[in-house]
Design an enzyme around this catalytic site. Structure first.
Site, PDB file in Angstrom:
ATOM      1  CD  GLU A  27      -2.407  -1.236   2.778  1.00 36.55           C
ATOM      2  OE1 GLU A  27      -3.277  -2.097   2.952  1.00 36.55           O
ATOM      3  OE2 GLU A  27      -1.988  -0.498   3.690  1.00 36.55           O
ATOM      4  CB  CYS A  36       2.873   7.367   3.514  1.00 35.86           C
ATOM      5  SG  CYS A  36       3.496   6.268   4.774  1.00 35.86           S
ATOM      6  CB  CYS A  88       5.765  -1.735  16.698  1.00 35.95           C
ATOM      7  SG  CYS A  88       7.410  -1.294  16.127  1.00 35.95           S
TER       8      CYS A  88
HETATM    9  S1  SF4 Z   1       6.110  -3.213  13.196  1.00 34.89           S
HETATM   10 FE1  SF4 Z   1       6.995  -1.243  13.794  1.00 34.89          FE
HETATM   11  S2  SF4 Z   1       8.591  -0.853  12.241  1.00 34.89           S
HETATM   12 FE2  SF4 Z   1       7.233  -2.456  11.427  1.00 34.89          FE
HETATM   13  S3  SF4 Z   1       5.711  -1.368  10.175  1.00 34.89           S
HETATM   14 FE3  SF4 Z   1       4.869  -1.617  12.250  1.00 34.89          FE
HETATM   15  S4  SF4 Z   1       5.372   0.260  13.349  1.00 34.89           S
HETATM   16 FE4  SF4 Z   1       6.717   0.171  11.513  1.00 34.89          FE
END
Ligand code: SF4
Length: 340
Positions: free
Chosen positions: A89, A102, A113
């Protein structure tokens, strides 16, 4: 077959020289790709037949497949299908200063995360350079307008795909490429320290944003597994090195999670953590999703957090929200796909 949009100008020059052709054709080729926007080598009328045959036999000029476009006021989301059937995307945001996009850098992400929908899907693979370049080129064409700003803040950890990322910057920044000024390009990392150090030597003035999201190790450990590998102290040491080398102001992204990282004490701790740095903090209101338990900080506490930072002379902004249906925050894009 290698895609021609993978190559920087210098790489095309080297290729031509090693194939007994002239270096200056590289610039002509770049113009056909990025200025005249042809979709086949045969249309490159100022190149010889021999050179066109060489290119045809060794490179593809294929683009991505656009499978969906969804609009919500001043934001649009583009879903692309890649050659292996994977999907990525990109999100276009219309600002008063221009169009910003983006870009995603990987299929899935290994950083895990906890607040991130994309992090729920493990990394399948890195995007090749051309797959990043074409997100911009194709959206420009579909939109019929120029993209002036780029943030690499979509799905993936860009510094986990470092070499392809650097080539991407070189192509989109080149005056005969997509000609996007380096100060209008931002890359966001969750804190891959060795690559921050390496990036300190990259000559283009590309902006660096760091997904910080916590003022101390204890909270960061709970929401960002990368913190178990690179502690905040080590991260800040690398960022100071980066600043001393580049003199470029840093951005810290800070997603506001109710009762996790949004207390007054967290704000004071955060102010103390960054007080010696030339930086600004971007507070991001969290978009709640059905799949993750975190809640959004209410507006009163968000403003209180903001005020505490301000009172401590920290440059701080609150990220503008785009219609509430798509978030451009790192990794929150994927979850929104079904909701538009
Ligand atoms: S896990 Fe963390 S580093 Fe990976 S896309 Fe999600 S927010 Fe970004």
């Amino acid at each position: 077959m290698n895609n021609i949009f993978n190559l920087t100008l210098e790489e095309i020059e080297d290729y031509l020289i090693s194939n007994n052709s002239k270096k200056f054709h590289a610039l002509q080729l770049f113009e056909w790709l990025y200025i005249k926007r042809v979709e086949s080598f045969s249309e490159m009328s100022n190149l010889s037949h021999d050179l066109i045959d060489l290119l045809k036999n060794n490179f593809s000029i294929d683009r991505l497949k656009v499978v969906d476009v969804q609009d919500d006021k001043d934001v649009s989301k583009y879903l692309f299908e890649l050659h292996d059937g994977e999907h990525i995307e990109a999100v276009l945001m219309k600002h008063d200063y221009g169009n910003s996009i983006c870009v995603s850098s990987q299929v899935g992400c290994n950083m895990g995360c906890k607040f991130c929908e994309s992090g729920r899907r493990k990394k399948v693979r890195n995007l090749e350079t051309y797959e990043m370049v074409l997100q911009i080129l194709m959206i420009e064409e579909l939109l019929g307008e120029r993209i002036s700003h780029v943030v690499v803040m979509g799905i993936g950890e860009p510094f986990d795909n470092y070499d392809n990322l650097i080539k991407f910057f070189k192509i989109i920044n080149h005056p005969k490429g997509l000609a996007i000024g380096s100060r209008h390009i931002t890359v966001s990392t969750c804190g891959v320290v060795p690559k921050i150090l390496e990036f300190s030597d990259f000559p283009l003035q590309v902006n660096l944003a760091v997904s910080l999201h916590a003022p101390n190790n204890e909270i960061r450990d709970k929401i960002m597994p990368i913190n178990k590998v690179y502690r905040i102290e080590e991260l800040f040491k690398a960022l100071k090195y980066y600043y001393n080398k580049t003199n470029r102001r840093l951005t810290f992204e800070y997603i506001m999670l109710k009762d996790i990282n949004d207390s007054d004490e967290c704000a004071r701790e955060l102010a103390n953590l960054v007080k010696d740095m030339n930086c600004y903090i971007n507070l991001i209101p969290y978009n709640e999703t059905n799949n993750i338990d975190f809640k959004r900080t209410n507006t009163i506490q968000l403003m209180k957090f903001y005020d505490i930072l301000k009172m401590n002379n920290i440059n701080v902004t609150i990220r503008r929200e785009f219609g509430g249906k798509i978030s451009a925050a790192c990794g929150q894009l994927r979850s929104k796909k079904e909701e538009l």
